[in-house]
Write a protein that holds these residues in place. Structure first.
Motif, PDB file in Angstrom:
ATOM      1  N   TYR A  97      -9.690   4.951  -5.299  1.00  0.00           N
ATOM      2  CA  TYR A  97      -9.059   6.622  -5.097  1.00  0.00           C
ATOM      3  C   TYR A  97      -9.571   7.820  -6.055  1.00  0.00           C
ATOM      4  O   TYR A  97      -9.134   6.305  -7.475  1.00  0.00           O
ATOM      5  CB  TYR A  97      -7.256   6.105  -4.344  1.00  0.00           C
ATOM      6  N   SER A 113     -10.320   4.378  -0.010  1.00  0.00           N
ATOM      7  CA  SER A 113     -10.073   2.549   0.805  1.00  0.00           C
ATOM      8  C   SER A 113      -8.661   1.971  -0.035  1.00  0.00           C
ATOM      9  O   SER A 113      -8.710   2.173  -1.467  1.00  0.00           O
ATOM     10  CB  SER A 113     -11.715   1.977   0.855  1.00  0.00           C
ATOM     11  N   ALA A 114      -7.767   1.429   1.693  1.00  0.00           N
ATOM     12  CA  ALA A 114      -7.520   0.119   0.742  1.00  0.00           C
ATOM     13  C   ALA A 114      -7.751  -1.102   1.640  1.00  0.00           C
ATOM     14  O   ALA A 114      -7.996  -1.064   2.720  1.00  0.00           O
ATOM     15  CB  ALA A 114      -5.955  -0.131   1.399  1.00  0.00           C
ATOM     16  N   SER A 120      -4.806  14.174   4.569  1.00  0.00           N
ATOM     17  CA  SER A 120      -5.336  13.390   5.727  1.00  0.00           C
ATOM     18  C   SER A 120      -7.737  14.085   5.204  1.00  0.00           C
ATOM     19  O   SER A 120      -7.367  14.845   4.796  1.00  0.00           O
ATOM     20  CB  SER A 120      -5.258  13.231   6.903  1.00  0.00           C
ATOM     21  N   PHE A 136       0.758  -1.084  -0.170  1.00  0.00           N
ATOM     22  CA  PHE A 136       0.110  -0.269   0.112  1.00  0.00           C
ATOM     23  C   PHE A 136       1.082   1.525   0.374  1.00  0.00           C
ATOM     24  O   PHE A 136       0.012   2.223  -0.372  1.00  0.00           O
ATOM     25  CB  PHE A 136      -0.696   0.127   1.265  1.00  0.00           C
ATOM     26  N   VAL A 169      -7.140  -0.746  -3.652  1.00  0.00           N
ATOM     27  CA  VAL A 169      -7.711   0.222  -3.628  1.00  0.00           C
ATOM     28  C   VAL A 169      -8.334   1.170  -4.445  1.00  0.00           C
ATOM     29  O   VAL A 169      -8.075   0.800  -6.220  1.00  0.00           O
ATOM     30  CB  VAL A 169      -5.718   0.834  -3.688  1.00  0.00           C
ATOM     31  N   TYR A 181      -4.863  -7.281  -2.540  1.00  0.00           N
ATOM     32  CA  TYR A 181      -4.972  -6.050  -1.968  1.00  0.00           C
ATOM     33  C   TYR A 181      -5.770  -5.209  -3.424  1.00  0.00           C
ATOM     34  O   TYR A 181      -6.208  -5.873  -4.325  1.00  0.00           O
ATOM     35  CB  TYR A 181      -3.589  -5.537  -2.251  1.00  0.00           C
ATOM     36  N   PHE A 221      -7.133   5.007   2.772  1.00  0.00           N
ATOM     37  CA  PHE A 221      -6.169   5.092   1.935  1.00  0.00           C
ATOM     38  C   PHE A 221      -6.140   6.127   1.999  1.00  0.00           C
ATOM     39  O   PHE A 221      -6.727   7.460   0.698  1.00  0.00           O
ATOM     40  CB  PHE A 221      -6.166   4.482   0.800  1.00  0.00           C
ATOM     41  N   GLN A 222      -5.059   7.686   1.397  1.00  0.00           N
ATOM     42  CA  GLN A 222      -4.624   8.373   1.024  1.00  0.00           C
ATOM     43  C   GLN A 222      -3.321   8.472   0.709  1.00  0.00           C
ATOM     44  O   GLN A 222      -1.700   7.836   0.738  1.00  0.00           O
ATOM     45  CB  GLN A 222      -4.853  10.024   1.953  1.00  0.00           C
ATOM     46  N   GLU A 244       0.711   9.524  -1.080  1.00  0.00           N
ATOM     47  CA  GLU A 244       2.017   9.996  -0.013  1.00  0.00           C
ATOM     48  C   GLU A 244       2.278  11.500  -0.077  1.00  0.00           C
ATOM     49  O   GLU A 244       1.046  11.878  -1.225  1.00  0.00           O
ATOM     50  CB  GLU A 244       3.124   9.243  -0.607  1.00  0.00           C
ATOM     51  N   THR A 255      -9.111  -0.272   4.967  1.00  0.00           N
ATOM     52  CA  THR A 255      -8.578   0.658   5.732  1.00  0.00           C
ATOM     53  C   THR A 255      -8.236   2.076   5.412  1.00  0.00           C
ATOM     54  O   THR A 255      -8.487   1.657   3.922  1.00  0.00           O
ATOM     55  CB  THR A 255      -7.313   0.681   6.483  1.00  0.00           C
ATOM     56  N   SER A 271       0.335   4.034  -2.866  1.00  0.00           N
ATOM     57  CA  SER A 271       0.433   5.353  -2.600  1.00  0.00           C
ATOM     58  C   SER A 271       1.813   6.191  -2.977  1.00  0.00           C
ATOM     59  O   SER A 271       1.397   7.472  -3.822  1.00  0.00           O
ATOM     60  CB  SER A 271       0.978   5.349  -0.761  1.00  0.00           C
TER      61      SER A 271
END
Length: 271
Positions: free
Chosen positions: A200, A239-240, A260, A160, A198, A196, A253-254, A256, A251, A164
């Motif tokens: 976003y 989300s991840a 937030s 993740f 993601v 996995y 997800f954002q 890097e 969880t 990111s």
């Protein structure tokens, strides 16, 4: 936009997601209901794990609905972890190297989304790859390049965080070169052990993602495979998702170096 499905759990025939359900992935290739385009006919692919570390893979540029080999393979292949994808091209030609899933070593990756201004970003993004990963690039899509960037940024050690960093790099580069950024990214990827995903988007309009138990396991899909609304949980934007031996974990997800997204309510997937 593309459509995809992925599964992890006890071995399952691929047809349980790809061809058998009322709204199977093949059905979505010509009649998607939760995408901007109903038709996803610019190729397809499947990647599945068995006794070897690296996945098997089959891809072609034919529409999924017209390839009899796909239905035959899906009926015969039984796997504890697999990815399947039907493509609606937003960039890159209709060629086999541009069809998902992409594979490198034991990793597989499939994506629904896009990077705006990719023609401006492609060369500096490729320059971040080391020689091995640069020469592994077979196609011309933004999806494959994001996958290779994630590998460059440490996908094998922290999946993740690597995704990111790859998305954050693309967004930052786009702002630097064009003054704005837009990445839409709903992807599934696997090392052959865990699954996995993601969901976003820079503008909070990420392509859809749903989760549901299937047999003794869980699947992730772009849109539900049937009309049983209670069986499907929408994964929130930002989300991840991790599916492993302990079940499904979702969880926030954002990317890097981005602010937030704030608190997010927990998501429960029915067993």
């Amino acid at each position: 936009m593309c459509r995809w499905a992925a599964y992890r759990g006890d071995p399952l025939y691929l047809e349980e997601l790809v061809s058998s359900p009322a709204h199977s992935l093949i059905e979505q290739s010509h009649c998607a209901t939760r995408a901007k385009t109903a038709t996803n006919g610019d190729g397809f692919g499947i990647a599945w794990y068995g006794d070897r570390p690296e996945p098997g893979r089959y891809r072609d540029i034919l529409p999924a609905w017209s390839d009899c080999n796909l239905k035959s393979l899906a009926r015969q292949i039984r796997s504890p972890l697999f990815l399947a994808h039907v493509r609606a091209a937003t960039g890159g030609g209709t060629r086999r190297d541009n069809c998902h899933p992409f594979v490198h070593g034991n990793w597989s990756f499939q994506h629904n989304g896009q990077i705006s201004n990719f023609d401006r970003l492609r060369r500096p993004m490729e320059s971040m790859l080391d020689d091995q990963l640069f020469h592994a690039r077979g196609g011309t899509t933004d999806s494959e390049l994001l996958f290779l960037l994630a590998l460059q940024f440490g996908l094998a050690s922290n999946p993740f965080a690597a995704i990111s960093e790859a998305i954050g790099f693309a967004e930052g580069l786009s702002v630097h070169l064009t003054g704005s950024a837009l990445v839409r990214f709903t992807a599934a990827f696997s090392d052959g052990k865990s699954l996995y995903a993601v969901r976003y988007a820079t503008d909070r309009k990420a392509p859809t993602l749903y989760a549901s138990p299937v047999g003794i396991g869980y699947c992730l899909v772009s849109e539900p495979l049937n009309d049983d609304i209670d069986a499907w949980t929408e994964v929130p934007d930002g989300s991840a998702v991790l599916i492993d031996d302990m079940g499904v974990h979702i969880t926030p997800f954002q990317p890097e170096k981005r602010a937030s997204a704030g608190p997010q309510a927990p998501v429960t997937i029915p067993a």
